[in-house]
Write a protein that holds these residues in place. Structure first.
Motif, PDB file in Angstrom:
ATOM      1  N   SER A 102       5.934   2.384 -10.658  1.00  0.00           N
ATOM      2  CA  SER A 102       7.066   3.468 -10.668  1.00  0.00           C
ATOM      3  C   SER A 102       7.781   3.156  -9.797  1.00  0.00           C
ATOM      4  O   SER A 102       9.091   3.946  -9.757  1.00  0.00           O
ATOM      5  CB  SER A 102       6.943   4.925 -10.374  1.00  0.00           C
ATOM      6  N   VAL A 103       7.432   2.926  -8.877  1.00  0.00           N
ATOM      7  CA  VAL A 103       8.566   1.634  -7.640  1.00  0.00           C
ATOM      8  C   VAL A 103       8.855   0.438  -8.051  1.00  0.00           C
ATOM      9  O   VAL A 103       7.556  -0.294  -8.496  1.00  0.00           O
ATOM     10  CB  VAL A 103       8.297   1.985  -6.272  1.00  0.00           C
ATOM     11  N   PRO A 104       9.480  -0.333  -7.444  1.00  0.00           N
ATOM     12  CA  PRO A 104       9.492  -1.514  -7.300  1.00  0.00           C
ATOM     13  C   PRO A 104       8.549  -2.593  -6.571  1.00  0.00           C
ATOM     14  O   PRO A 104       8.680  -2.506  -6.246  1.00  0.00           O
ATOM     15  CB  PRO A 104      10.721  -2.480  -7.259  1.00  0.00           C
ATOM     16  N   LEU A 105       7.175  -3.294  -7.516  1.00  0.00           N
ATOM     17  CA  LEU A 105       6.794  -4.599  -6.507  1.00  0.00           C
ATOM     18  C   LEU A 105       7.135  -5.550  -6.062  1.00  0.00           C
ATOM     19  O   LEU A 105       7.715  -5.989  -6.946  1.00  0.00           O
ATOM     20  CB  LEU A 105       5.369  -4.819  -7.695  1.00  0.00           C
TER      21      LEU A 105
ATOM     22  N   GLU B 283       1.130  -1.376  -0.519  1.00  0.00           N
ATOM     23  CA  GLU B 283       0.011  -0.153   0.021  1.00  0.00           C
ATOM     24  C   GLU B 283       0.579   1.224  -0.427  1.00  0.00           C
ATOM     25  O   GLU B 283       0.435   2.204  -0.646  1.00  0.00           O
ATOM     26  CB  GLU B 283      -0.995  -0.004   1.154  1.00  0.00           C
ATOM     27  N   LEU B 284       2.190   1.034   0.545  1.00  0.00           N
ATOM     28  CA  LEU B 284       2.882   2.400   0.501  1.00  0.00           C
ATOM     29  C   LEU B 284       3.399   2.594  -0.848  1.00  0.00           C
ATOM     30  O   LEU B 284       3.789   3.674  -1.376  1.00  0.00           O
ATOM     31  CB  LEU B 284       4.117   2.378   1.539  1.00  0.00           C
ATOM     32  N   ARG B 285       3.574   1.369  -1.458  1.00  0.00           N
ATOM     33  CA  ARG B 285       4.166   1.286  -2.762  1.00  0.00           C
ATOM     34  C   ARG B 285       3.433   2.363  -3.792  1.00  0.00           C
ATOM     35  O   ARG B 285       3.696   3.392  -4.769  1.00  0.00           O
ATOM     36  CB  ARG B 285       4.807   0.609  -3.039  1.00  0.00           C
ATOM     37  N   ILE B 286       1.648   1.740  -3.507  1.00  0.00           N
ATOM     38  CA  ILE B 286       1.075   2.012  -4.220  1.00  0.00           C
ATOM     39  C   ILE B 286       0.680   4.077  -4.399  1.00  0.00           C
ATOM     40  O   ILE B 286       0.441   4.611  -4.971  1.00  0.00           O
ATOM     41  CB  ILE B 286      -0.507   1.253  -3.868  1.00  0.00           C
ATOM     42  N   MET B 287       1.011   4.312  -2.743  1.00  0.00           N
ATOM     43  CA  MET B 287       0.590   5.764  -2.110  1.00  0.00           C
ATOM     44  C   MET B 287       2.394   6.203  -3.251  1.00  0.00           C
ATOM     45  O   MET B 287       1.745   6.953  -3.522  1.00  0.00           O
ATOM     46  CB  MET B 287       1.226   5.828  -1.230  1.00  0.00           C
ATOM     47  N   ALA B 288       2.739   5.588  -3.146  1.00  0.00           N
ATOM     48  CA  ALA B 288       4.187   6.083  -3.961  1.00  0.00           C
ATOM     49  C   ALA B 288       3.892   6.550  -5.103  1.00  0.00           C
ATOM     50  O   ALA B 288       4.136   7.569  -5.990  1.00  0.00           O
ATOM     51  CB  ALA B 288       5.286   5.730  -3.713  1.00  0.00           C
TER      52      ALA B 288
ATOM     53  N   ALA C 108      -9.188   3.895   0.160  1.00  0.00           N
ATOM     54  CA  ALA C 108      -9.550   2.889  -0.444  1.00  0.00           C
ATOM     55  C   ALA C 108      -8.799   3.309  -2.037  1.00  0.00           C
ATOM     56  O   ALA C 108      -8.246   1.676  -2.390  1.00  0.00           O
ATOM     57  CB  ALA C 108     -10.867   3.305  -1.291  1.00  0.00           C
ATOM     58  N   PRO C 109      -8.214   3.754  -3.011  1.00  0.00           N
ATOM     59  CA  PRO C 109      -7.543   3.705  -4.109  1.00  0.00           C
ATOM     60  C   PRO C 109      -6.590   2.908  -3.419  1.00  0.00           C
ATOM     61  O   PRO C 109      -6.033   1.502  -4.136  1.00  0.00           O
ATOM     62  CB  PRO C 109      -7.199   4.911  -4.479  1.00  0.00           C
ATOM     63  N   MET C 110      -6.046   3.315  -2.579  1.00  0.00           N
ATOM     64  CA  MET C 110      -4.253   1.977  -2.296  1.00  0.00           C
ATOM     65  C   MET C 110      -4.819   0.674  -1.823  1.00  0.00           C
ATOM     66  O   MET C 110      -4.562  -0.261  -1.880  1.00  0.00           O
ATOM     67  CB  MET C 110      -3.681   3.148  -0.674  1.00  0.00           C
ATOM     68  N   GLN C 111      -6.103   0.354  -0.945  1.00  0.00           N
ATOM     69  CA  GLN C 111      -6.489  -0.684  -0.495  1.00  0.00           C
ATOM     70  C   GLN C 111      -6.401  -1.886  -1.723  1.00  0.00           C
ATOM     71  O   GLN C 111      -6.689  -2.281  -1.395  1.00  0.00           O
ATOM     72  CB  GLN C 111      -7.665  -0.645   1.223  1.00  0.00           C
ATOM     73  N   GLY C 112      -7.969  -0.708  -2.200  1.00  0.00           N
ATOM     74  CA  GLY C 112      -8.382  -1.636  -3.440  1.00  0.00           C
ATOM     75  C   GLY C 112      -7.513  -1.728  -4.518  1.00  0.00           C
ATOM     76  O   GLY C 112      -7.700  -2.849  -4.709  1.00  0.00           O
TER      77      GLY C 112
END
Length: 915
Positions: A898-901, A698-703, A834-838
């Motif tokens: 935009s960041v490694p998963l 979720e932090l990666r999605i935030m980034a 929600a956009p991150m968790q979803g």
């Protein structure tokens, strides 16, 4: 002796309105469009209960009119202190009025006077006629109306609902005739009635006992000493005004008399529309039954400007297949259509244990049929043999060419798998169509959907099977009753699809989620469920004994601290011991004003006091024992020797999966005891457990979403993001970050994406609010892109009414424009998170699809669990190296951020070792 006449009832609608609005359970009640409906429900529910109990022939519901009354002319400051009515309450007034009128009840809203005055006037008129009058209100001012013929009832007071003359004296200490005097002396801050400063109820009662009336008090004012005497003498000139303001007017100019306020016939068609709009399911069901719209051939509504309404089912078109020629005819029909609805009837909701009793089918023209194959009650008709029927249907059921629609087809798929049939051609699932259309609108079960979308009331299972311990299993239900029930399920499923699919197709994102994530996932979840997981029941029972021993030790320690034995699970006993006997500080109160012993309160108290800490440990351990160590061994299937959970796609609004029986998502991992539960989830001999878990997804999605340079850089360089945040927030070099600073930074990172306030963060990291706010300010200064994303997301949510994940899944936010600040802020927090968790939920689902595709050509590896951001596998030892290499690679390939998963992999003999 003549029969006693029903009382004349007057309902204080304004009192009902505010009381219903403040009921906690009703405060979050909305319909699909996001309109608040709790006050409407509360008012009408109280009204219905009142009518049911007293069966009146004449009554009226009286509301305050808009605008000023004669009291404002007397005293411009009257009610000046009252805050404006909340907008989400105001918008519920008109629906209440409409429902009351549609119920056939007289509704009175009279300009220039208050509801109290209208009620007082009508009550006086009824008394003159010798009528018994019942006033339903919670307003204390109404006590002045009580007489030998007028009684008050407070429907929300379960202890003393009735206020008669004796009750007025008991409650207020004065007679009904003295209530106005009492109110004038005490005053009313809410209504801004002046009164006597510092004169409380006890003083007013004392004066009225001594001097008889307000005038008597005024006449003897010079005899009363002290500061209160001075206040009385200072108030004398305004007391007549206070008296007049507190007096209910008994001579309003009304165009009707009590005998004219007859209860009329309800307008059922109007009630049907109103209950449908409000989504009051139970009442709508009752109205539809009265209209006869649950029976064959009736229509759900007249054609209107919006187009024809969906027709209700015609059960006369349903067939029961008992002979081979009928089955042949239906197989031919099903083979010729583009799409048919399919449903199974079984002996159990447990898909592993369930035995097939029958199947139903429906076409798009309302034709439907039930095929019974295993009804076993005495006198059951001869049925086609189950194995032979399944043999004939297998090609059709396994055909990708012949498309099917169902409601929760995952269950049907799993049941058929017990009979070596792999259901294919699954094109649509109405539960998932509804869920992807709007995950928060309502429940997605068939009965709710039928009522909401088709205005149709399904035959309930309880109607044909009974309730409770004597409820029949489906094989015990007579075919004559089972057939319409089962056929209707298939028919309604087809009709729901015809309604939902065109709506869903209007929006590309939700359509993509439905077609490319949720529908394909259905098959995989069925497979994962049936794979099950091996659980060491013996080990769990041993843990249960250890937990039991520790619970007894905790009880003993608690008794020693308290100085006596007590029930550790009783909030009442804890209140007495904590706050009365031990004198612990009261941090929070319950809605009823009692000192709270809720979890968050105990956590705070546990920082300084030993007993709350013991209670928390006892609660946690007791829950672990009852939910897992005691229960899991009993859940091991006799058929497979494994535990099989059920995954639910249409529960969590954000798209996350949930699971039940057992709930795998809630096994705690922060405590040693919780982690020890996972040690019982084991690999069979010759295999290992492999767990692959997305790292800080979720932090990666935030980034990715915020494009904040600092976050992007931290992830790109492979830094520990919590340490990197700690270095920024606490202004220390990265290599000097302490474990405590990292822990606090982790709370900040996760807290902010969940919308945590400074107050919440302060509690989380045990600091003061100002310091926590400084940390947040510093965080946003170092990561400005995050704050920009949060603010822009809230604005977008307010504009659109929803937010979306990276893949187009929508989460609607019905309270984003709420006038209630707390609700609006909660919706804003959801909009941010929600956009991150979803998106994380979408990614793990895509990973399951990708891994399953790879597993089709690989033997010796089984996916056995999905928990949050983690996939768990059972891997034969000779495939371990392959699995460790390929599974994380596949999981990382499903999304381009935009960041490694990153997917971390662990291996062990049990789940805890692998995690």
């Amino acid at each position: 002796m003549s029969e006693k006449k029903a009382p004349f009832i007057l309902v204080d609608g304004s009192s009902y309105l505010f009381r219903a609005y403040h009921v906690p359970q009703l405060q979050r009640m909305t319909n699909s469009s996001g309109m608040m409906t709790g006050a409407v429900f509360g008012v009408i529910n109280m009204l219905k209960s009142l009518i049911k109990e007293y069966e009146p022939e004449q009554m009226a519901m009286v509301f305050d009119a808009k605008g000023k009354t004669f009291r404002n002319d007397l005293y411009p400051e009257y009610k000046a202190n009252r805050p404006p009515m909340p907008e989400d309450l105001r918008q519920q007034i008109e629906p209440i009025h409409e429902i009351v009128k549609a119920m056939g009840l007289p509704l009175l809203v009279i300009d220039g006077v208050e509801a109290d005055d209208v009620i007082g006037t009508l009550a006086k008129q009824a008394c003159k006629e010798g009528r018994e009058t019942l006033i339903s209100t919670g307003d204390k001012d109404m006590a002045q109306l009580v007489s030998d013929h007028v009684t008050l009832i407070n429907t929300m007071d379960k202890t003393n609902p009735i206020t008669d003359r004796d009750r007025v004296i008991e409650k207020f200490g004065v007679k009904p005739e003295q209530i106005i005097d009492y109110l004038a002396l005490v005053g009313d801050k809410v209504d801004n009635i002046p009164g006597v400063d510092k004169c409380g109820p006890k003083t007013a009662v004392k004066w009225l006992e001594q001097y008889g009336s307000l005038q008597g008090v005024i006449d003897h004012a010079d005899e009363i000493g002290g500061k209160i005497g001075e206040n009385l003498r200072e108030a004398i000139d305004r007391l007549p005004l206070s008296y007049e303001l507190a007096t209910i007017k008994l001579d309003c100019d009304l165009e009707f008399k009590p005998e004219q306020l007859n209860i009329g016939q309800p307008d059922l068609k109007e009630l049907k529309k109103l209950y449908s709009d409000m989504e009051f399911r139970r009442w709508l069901t009752e109205v539809l039954k009265e209209l006869g719209e649950g029976e064959a051939g009736d229509s759900a509504g007249d054609d209107s400007e919006d187009g024809p309404s969906v027709a209700l089912v015609d059960r006369s078109k349903y067939e029961t297949i008992l002979e081979q020629k009928e089955l042949d005819k239906w197989i031919k029909k099903l083979e010729e259509v583009e799409l048919f609805a399919f449903d199974t009837e079984t002996t159990s909701l447990n898909y592993i244990e369930a035995e097939l009793v029958g199947m139903s089918f429906a076409l798009d023209n309302g034709e439907a049929a039930y095929l019974p194959v295993a009804h076993s009650y005495m006198g059951a008709p001869e049925q086609l043999e189950r194995d032979e029927v399944l043999k004939q249907l297998k090609p059709l059921l396994e055909s990708e060419k012949h498309k099917k629609v169902g409601q929760n087809l995952k269950y049907d798929m799993s049941v058929l798998a017990n009979y070596d049939i792999e259901l294919a051609g699954i094109e649509f699932d109405t539960m998932l169509e509804s869920y992807c259309l709007n995950s928060v609108a309502s429940r997605h079960d068939m009965d709710t959907l039928a009522l909401h979308h088709l205005n149709h009331v399904n035959i309930k299972f309880e109607e044909i099977a009974g309730k409770g311990k004597n409820q029949l299993t489906f094989d015990q239900i007579e075919v004559e009753q089972a057939a319409p029930y089962a056929s209707e399920d298939a028919d309604i499923t087809m009709r729901l699809h015809q309604k939902l699919w065109p709506e869903l197709k209007q929006n590309e994102g939700p359509t993509q989620i439905f077609q490319h994530i949720e529908m394909p996932l259905l098959r995989i979840l069925s497979k994962v469920e049936r794979n099950g997981v091996l659980v060491d029941g013996k080990l769990l029972l041993e843990k249960s004994h250890l937990f039991e021993k520790r619970l007894k030790e905790l009880e003993k320690e608690a008794y020693e601290i308290a100085g006596k034995e007590f029930n550790l699970g009783s909030p009442k006993q804890l209140q007495v011991i904590f706050y009365e006997e031990l004198g612990l500080p009261i941090l929070k109160k319950t809605p009823k004003g009692q000192p709270s012993t809720a979890e968050e309160v105990l956590q705070e108290l546990a920082l300084d006091y030993p007993l709350p800490k013991l209670i928390l440990e006892h609660r946690g351990l007791s829950k672990l024992k009852s939910t897992y160590t005691d229960k899991l061994p009993r859940m091991i299937s006799d058929k497979t020797g494994r535990v099989h959970t059920s995954y639910h796609q249409a529960i969590a609004a954000t798209g996350r999966l949930s699971s039940t029986e057992p709930n795998l998502q809630n096994i705690p991992i922060k405590t040693e005891e919780g982690r020890s539960i996972r040690t019982a989830f084991i690999a069979p001999k010759g295999s290992k457990i492999l767990a692959a878990d997305y790292s800080q997804i979720e932090l990666r999605i935030m980034a990715h979403l915020s494009q904040d340079e600092g976050l992007l850089k931290a992830f790109e360089e492979g830094l520990d993001v919590h340490s990197a945040t700690a270095a920024e927030v606490f202004d220390v070099p990265l290599d000097e970050v302490t474990s405590n600073q990292r822990r606090n930074a982790k709370a900040i990172n996760f807290g902010l994406i969940y919308g945590m306030s400074a107050f919440g963060l302060a509690k989380q990291i045990d600091t003061d609010r100002n310091t926590a706010q400084d940390y947040i300010n510093t965080y946003f200064a170092r990561y400005p892109g995050v704050e920009t994303y949060m603010e822009s997301t809230k604005e977008k949510a307010a504009d659109l009414g929803y937010v979306e994940t990276l893949y187009g899944r929508r989460l609607y936010l019905p309270e984003i424009h709420s006038k209630n600040g707390m609700r609006r802020k909660a919706a804003e927090r959801t909009a941010i998170n929600a956009p991150m968790q979803g998106s994380a939920a979408d990614i793990i689902k895509l990973a399951m699809l990708e891994v399953d595709k790879w597993l089709k050509d690989v033997k010796g590896i089984k996916m056995i669990m999905q928990v949050h951001d983690e996939l768990v596998f059972e891997v034969e030892e000779d495939k371990l190296e392959l699995a460790q290499k390929e599974i994380p690679k596949l999981m990382q390939s499903v999304a381009e951020l935009s960041v490694p998963l990153i997917a971390d992999v662990g291996v062990g003999d049990n789940w805890d070792e692998a995690h």
